[in-house]
Design an enzyme around this catalytic site. Structure first.
Site, PDB file in Angstrom:
ATOM      1  N   LYS A  20      98.608 -44.452  18.485  1.00  0.00           N
ATOM      2  CA  LYS A  20      97.340 -43.697  18.453  1.00  0.00           C
ATOM      3  C   LYS A  20      96.952 -43.507  16.999  1.00  0.00           C
ATOM      4  CE  LYS A  20      95.645 -41.658  21.988  1.00  0.00           C
ATOM      5  NZ  LYS A  20      95.234 -42.501  23.119  1.00  0.00           N
ATOM      6  N   ASP A  66      98.963 -42.093  24.270  1.00  0.00           N
ATOM      7  CA  ASP A  66      98.624 -40.694  24.523  1.00  0.00           C
ATOM      8  C   ASP A  66      99.817 -39.781  24.211  1.00  0.00           C
ATOM      9  OD1 ASP A  66      96.579 -38.839  25.719  1.00  0.00           O
ATOM     10  OD2 ASP A  66      98.306 -38.384  27.003  1.00  0.00           O
ATOM     11  N   PHE A 170      82.341 -16.880  19.713  1.00  0.00           N
ATOM     12  CA  PHE A 170      81.163 -17.431  20.383  1.00  0.00           C
ATOM     13  C   PHE A 170      81.276 -17.130  21.861  1.00  0.00           C
ATOM     14  CE2 PHE A 170      78.518 -20.869  22.246  1.00  0.00           C
ATOM     15  CZ  PHE A 170      77.324 -20.503  21.645  1.00  0.00           C
ATOM     16  N   ARG A 187      87.898 -18.106  16.834  1.00  0.00           N
ATOM     17  CA  ARG A 187      87.897 -19.556  16.720  1.00  0.00           C
ATOM     18  C   ARG A 187      87.802 -19.968  15.253  1.00  0.00           C
ATOM     19  NH1 ARG A 187      81.713 -21.723  18.183  1.00  0.00           N
ATOM     20  NH2 ARG A 187      80.689 -20.450  16.603  1.00  0.00           N
ATOM     21  N   ASN A 261      78.388 -28.331  13.628  1.00  0.00           N
ATOM     22  CA  ASN A 261      79.486 -27.454  14.035  1.00  0.00           C
ATOM     23  C   ASN A 261      80.709 -28.348  14.245  1.00  0.00           C
ATOM     24  OD1 ASN A 261      81.087 -25.429  14.972  1.00  0.00           O
ATOM     25  ND2 ASN A 261      79.773 -24.845  16.685  1.00  0.00           N
TER      26      ASN A 261
HETATM   27  O1  LIG Z   1      78.075 -21.274  16.934  1.00  0.00           O
HETATM   28  C1  LIG Z   1      77.793 -21.919  17.971  1.00  0.00           C
HETATM   29  N1  LIG Z   1      76.500 -22.027  18.355  1.00  0.00           N
HETATM   30  C2  LIG Z   1      76.130 -22.710  19.470  1.00  0.00           C
HETATM   31  O2  LIG Z   1      74.907 -22.780  19.804  1.00  0.00           O
HETATM   32  C3  LIG Z   1      77.151 -23.316  20.230  1.00  0.00           C
HETATM   33  N2  LIG Z   1      77.143 -24.064  21.353  1.00  0.00           N
HETATM   34  C4  LIG Z   1      78.427 -24.400  21.628  1.00  0.00           C
HETATM   35  O3  LIG Z   1      78.799 -25.109  22.592  1.00  0.00           O
HETATM   36  N3  LIG Z   1      79.268 -23.874  20.692  1.00  0.00           N
HETATM   37  C5  LIG Z   1      78.486 -23.194  19.810  1.00  0.00           C
HETATM   38  N4  LIG Z   1      78.790 -22.508  18.683  1.00  0.00           N
END
Ligand SMILES: O=c1[nH]c(=O)c2[nH]c(=O)[nH]c2[nH]1
Length: 311
Positions: A20, A66, A170, A187, A261
């Protein structure tokens, strides 16, 4: 080279290996409020007695790729990551000594270096405990437009990679029948900052800003805003970064950010009898959320185009 008892073909199997590639493993060690990060890209290639899988399709000697991936993440928890060399030695020894058909393991590792975001501008500033910026230079950008009368200067940067190993949540989002995302109360928040900011200097009669000081200050403000914001979404962090710039830099009227993100998923180590206490993450590269917005000085016009990847 196994050819006997098969129809004669003028073909032989040459050197081969499998495994992998590019396992993106992030290991956080939490020492109270001071966190330490190790960020690796680990590629495993195994070789040995693998003729049959190629020639007859028998998988009897094949440790699945895997499994090699899972081993990388489990070892990050079990042995920690002291150095890429040590981590590679652990892995390579494991594959060769635990599976008889595997005679050789090659483990290639890239390590991405991070440094702490300073808590202030002072040369002797304390460092933040859980906020990091990836080592290496971002790319600075500038666009100057002149029509013989007025100037428009838009500066920017891209590829400034930052990460908070805590203070990010979140939750409370819309859930429809396609929503599977679990709510997150602690997170990792990471992004490659791409930003543009427009100066209100338009006229030769006005004193022009000190462009270099301004750039350094904007970068420092956005880094500190990223580090100091307790984030309930990347959207909120973006707004705080823009607002901090507008509030502290009189020469700037408009800031636009495009923030991927960079998702870090906690790896499930339960199947291997290991507890993952927010320590070992899989750093996914795609797809990624893309959060984009402009932050403006009140009463000023939005001019930086919304749909642009570059200036
Ligand atoms: O900070 C975030 N905003 C989002 O709009 C979003 N959507 C998601 O799936 N994770 C996140 N994280």
């Amino acid at each position: 080279m196994t050819t006997s008892s098969r129809p004669a073909r003028p073909v032989v199997l040459g050197r081969n290996q499998y495994g992998k590639a590019e396992n993106r493993v992030v290991r956080i060690v939490r020492d109270g409020a001071t966190h330490h990060i190790k960020d690796l890209n680990v590629s495993v290639a195994l070789s040995g007695d693998m003729d049959e899988v190629h020639l007859s399709g028998s998988n009897a000697n094949v440790l699945p790729t895997d499994t090699t991936k899972n081993t990388v993440f489990a070892f990050a928890k079990e042995h920690g990551i002291e150095s890429p060399e040590q981590f590679g030695i652990h892995l390579a020894r494991h594959f060769v000594t635990s599976q008889e058909p595997i005679r050789r393991a090659r483990v290639r590792i890239e390590e991405y270096a991070w440094e702490r975001i300073p808590a202030s501008d002072a040369p002797d500033a304390a460092e933040t405990g859980h906020s990091f910026v990836r080592k290496g230079q971002e790319t600075r950008l500038a666009q100057v437009t002149y029509d013989g009368e007025s100037w428009e200067v838009v500066s920017g940067l891209k590829d400034l990679t930052v990460l908070n190993s805590t203070d990010s949540e979140f939750w409370g989002y819309v859930k429809d029948k396609y929503t599977t995302l679990p709510e997150a109360y602690d997170r990792i928040l990471a992004t490659d900052v791409s930003g543009r900011w427009r100066f209100n200097w338009t006229d030769d009669a006005q004193q022009a800003p000190d462009w270099n000081t301004s750039y350094a200050q904007v970068k420092a403000h956005l880094l500190r805003a990223f580090a100091e914001t307790y984030s309930l979404s990347l959207q909120q962090t973006l707004y705080e970064m823009g607002a901090r710039i507008v509030e502290h830099r009189d020469e700037i009227d408009e800031v636009r950010f495009s923030l991927p993100n960079k998702h870090h998923f906690l790896v499930d180590l339960e199947p291997f009898g290991l507890k993952n206490d927010n320590e070992v993450y899989f750093a996914a590269d795609r797809p990624y959320g893309l959060i984009e917005a402009t932050v403006l000085r009140e009463g000023r016009e939005q001019r930086i185009p919304a749909d642009t990847t570059d200036l």
